[in-house]
Scaffold this motif. Sequence first.
Motif, short mmCIF file in Angstrom:
data_model
loop_
_atom_site.label_atom_id
_atom_site.label_comp_id
_atom_site.label_asym_id
_atom_site.label_seq_id
_atom_site.Cartn_x
_atom_site.Cartn_y
_atom_site.Cartn_z
N VAL A 100 0.85 -1.20 0.00
CA VAL A 100 0.00 0.00 0.00
C VAL A 100 0.88 1.25 0.00
CG1 VAL A 100 -1.73 1.32 1.30
CG2 VAL A 100 -2.00 -1.15 1.02
N TYR A 101 1.99 1.20 0.73
CA TYR A 101 2.92 2.33 0.68
C TYR A 101 3.39 2.58 -0.75
CZ TYR A 101 7.13 5.05 0.86
OH TYR A 101 8.08 6.01 0.59
N GLU A 102 3.80 1.52 -1.43
CA GLU A 102 4.27 1.69 -2.80
C GLU A 102 3.16 2.23 -3.70
OE1 GLU A 102 7.43 -0.79 -4.61
OE2 GLU A 102 6.74 -2.27 -3.14
N MET A 103 1.95 1.74 -3.51
CA MET A 103 0.82 2.18 -4.33
C MET A 103 0.54 3.67 -4.16
SD MET A 103 -2.66 -0.06 -4.40
CE MET A 103 -2.13 -1.70 -4.03
N LEU A 104 0.57 4.13 -2.92
CA LEU A 104 0.13 5.49 -2.62
C LEU A 104 1.24 6.53 -2.56
CD1 LEU A 104 -2.56 4.82 0.14
CD2 LEU A 104 -2.87 5.08 -2.32
N VAL A 109 6.15 3.36 -8.96
CA VAL A 109 5.63 1.99 -8.84
C VAL A 109 4.14 2.00 -9.18
CG1 VAL A 109 5.29 0.02 -7.31
CG2 VAL A 109 7.32 1.47 -7.03
N PRO A 110 3.77 1.48 -10.36
CA PRO A 110 2.35 1.39 -10.71
C PRO A 110 1.62 0.45 -9.74
CG PRO A 110 3.75 0.99 -12.63
CD PRO A 110 4.64 0.99 -11.44
N PRO A 111 0.34 0.71 -9.48
CA PRO A 111 -0.42 -0.15 -8.56
C PRO A 111 -0.35 -1.64 -8.90
CG PRO A 111 -1.66 1.83 -9.02
CD PRO A 111 -0.46 1.86 -9.92
N LYS A 112 -0.40 -1.98 -10.20
CA LYS A 112 -0.34 -3.40 -10.58
C LYS A 112 0.99 -4.03 -10.15
CE LYS A 112 -3.66 -3.41 -14.28
NZ LYS A 112 -4.11 -4.10 -15.44
N VAL A 113 2.05 -3.25 -10.23
CA VAL A 113 3.36 -3.75 -9.80
C VAL A 113 3.37 -3.93 -8.29
CG1 VAL A 113 5.83 -3.20 -9.65
CG2 VAL A 113 4.59 -2.80 -11.78
N ALA A 114 2.81 -2.97 -7.56
CA ALA A 114 2.75 -3.09 -6.10
C ALA A 114 1.97 -4.33 -5.69
CB ALA A 114 2.12 -1.83 -5.49
N ILE A 115 0.87 -4.60 -6.38
CA ILE A 115 0.07 -5.79 -6.09
C ILE A 115 0.88 -7.05 -6.38
CG2 ILE A 115 -1.95 -7.15 -6.79
CD1 ILE A 115 -3.36 -4.43 -7.34
N ASN A 116 1.48 -7.10 -7.56
CA ASN A 116 2.26 -8.28 -7.94
C ASN A 116 3.41 -8.52 -6.96
OD1 ASN A 116 3.00 -10.45 -9.85
ND2 ASN A 116 4.83 -9.20 -10.11
N GLU A 117 4.10 -7.46 -6.58
CA GLU A 117 5.23 -7.62 -5.66
C GLU A 117 4.76 -8.04 -4.27
OE1 GLU A 117 8.40 -7.79 -6.45
OE2 GLU A 117 7.92 -7.38 -8.54
N GLY A 118 3.60 -7.55 -3.86
CA GLY A 118 3.03 -8.00 -2.59
C GLY A 118 2.71 -9.49 -2.62
N ILE A 119 2.17 -9.94 -3.73
CA ILE A 119 1.87 -11.37 -3.88
C ILE A 119 3.16 -12.18 -3.91
CG2 ILE A 119 0.90 -13.10 -5.46
CD1 ILE A 119 -1.24 -10.93 -6.15
N GLU A 120 4.18 -11.67 -4.59
CA GLU A 120 5.47 -12.37 -4.61
C GLU A 120 6.06 -12.48 -3.20
OE1 GLU A 120 6.95 -14.06 -7.10
OE2 GLU A 120 5.14 -13.62 -8.25
N LEU A 121 5.95 -11.42 -2.42
CA LEU A 121 6.43 -11.49 -1.03
C LEU A 121 5.63 -12.51 -0.24
CD1 LEU A 121 7.06 -7.72 -0.17
CD2 LEU A 121 8.79 -9.54 -0.30
N SER A 122 4.33 -12.59 -0.50
CA SER A 122 3.51 -13.57 0.23
C SER A 122 3.88 -14.99 -0.17
CB SER A 122 2.02 -13.31 0.02
OG SER A 122 1.60 -13.68 -1.26
N LYS A 123 4.29 -15.19 -1.41
CA LYS A 123 4.76 -16.52 -1.84
C LYS A 123 6.05 -16.88 -1.11
CE LYS A 123 2.86 -16.39 -6.53
NZ LYS A 123 3.22 -16.28 -7.96
N ALA A 144 -10.00 1.51 -5.69
CA ALA A 144 -10.37 2.77 -5.05
C ALA A 144 -9.46 3.90 -5.51
CB ALA A 144 -10.31 2.62 -3.53
N LEU A 145 -8.21 3.59 -5.70
CA LEU A 145 -7.25 4.58 -6.21
C LEU A 145 -7.65 5.01 -7.62
CD1 LEU A 145 -4.59 6.04 -5.55
CD2 LEU A 145 -3.38 4.07 -6.47
N GLU A 146 -7.99 4.03 -8.43
CA GLU A 146 -8.42 4.31 -9.81
C GLU A 146 -9.71 5.12 -9.84
OE1 GLU A 146 -9.93 1.49 -13.34
OE2 GLU A 146 -7.91 1.01 -12.63
N ALA A 147 -10.62 4.81 -8.91
CA ALA A 147 -11.90 5.51 -8.85
C ALA A 147 -11.79 6.89 -8.19
CB ALA A 147 -12.93 4.66 -8.10
#
Length: 154
Positions: A100-104, A109-123, A144-147
């Motif tokens: 969320v820090y990276e996203m905001l 760092v585009p939001p999609k990258v922040a999401i992907n990297e978060g998932i990679e960390l969770s893996k 919500a960011l997009e909206a």
Amino acid sequence: MAAKGNNSSRRSSRALAFQVLYGLNFSPAKDLAQLQEAYCASPDVSDRGGEAHPVGFAWELIEGTWTNQKALDEIITRFAQNWRVERIGKIELTILRLAVYEMLYRADVPPKVAINEGIELSKQFGDDKSRNFINGILDAAAKALEAGTITCKY
């Protein structure tokens, strides 16, 4: 080719940032000096002989996430339906805060990258259930960011 190396370097920096921030759940930093000590004491940093002054992408993530933790927790709480921050596992919460820090707060760092990297960390650090949980919260935050119902801080 250089971009791939940069991505790999950023991924390892995120892993280092995760490890330092995760450790702070058990031994919190009271100020920036203690945060710097935690970073410099990290095995990945101390094995390289330490750094007199923390620098680089990992440090930027650590400092930014730590500094903005209250605001990040408010965003996470907003999208973690029926979950209080205190009840979220420390691994998942640390990953969510970072992403969320990276996203905001990171224009690079585009939001999609922040999401992907978060998932990679969770893996790397979490389990199968945490991936879905993290993905759901980060996806909701990105929408919500997009909206425009939450805004970037950069």
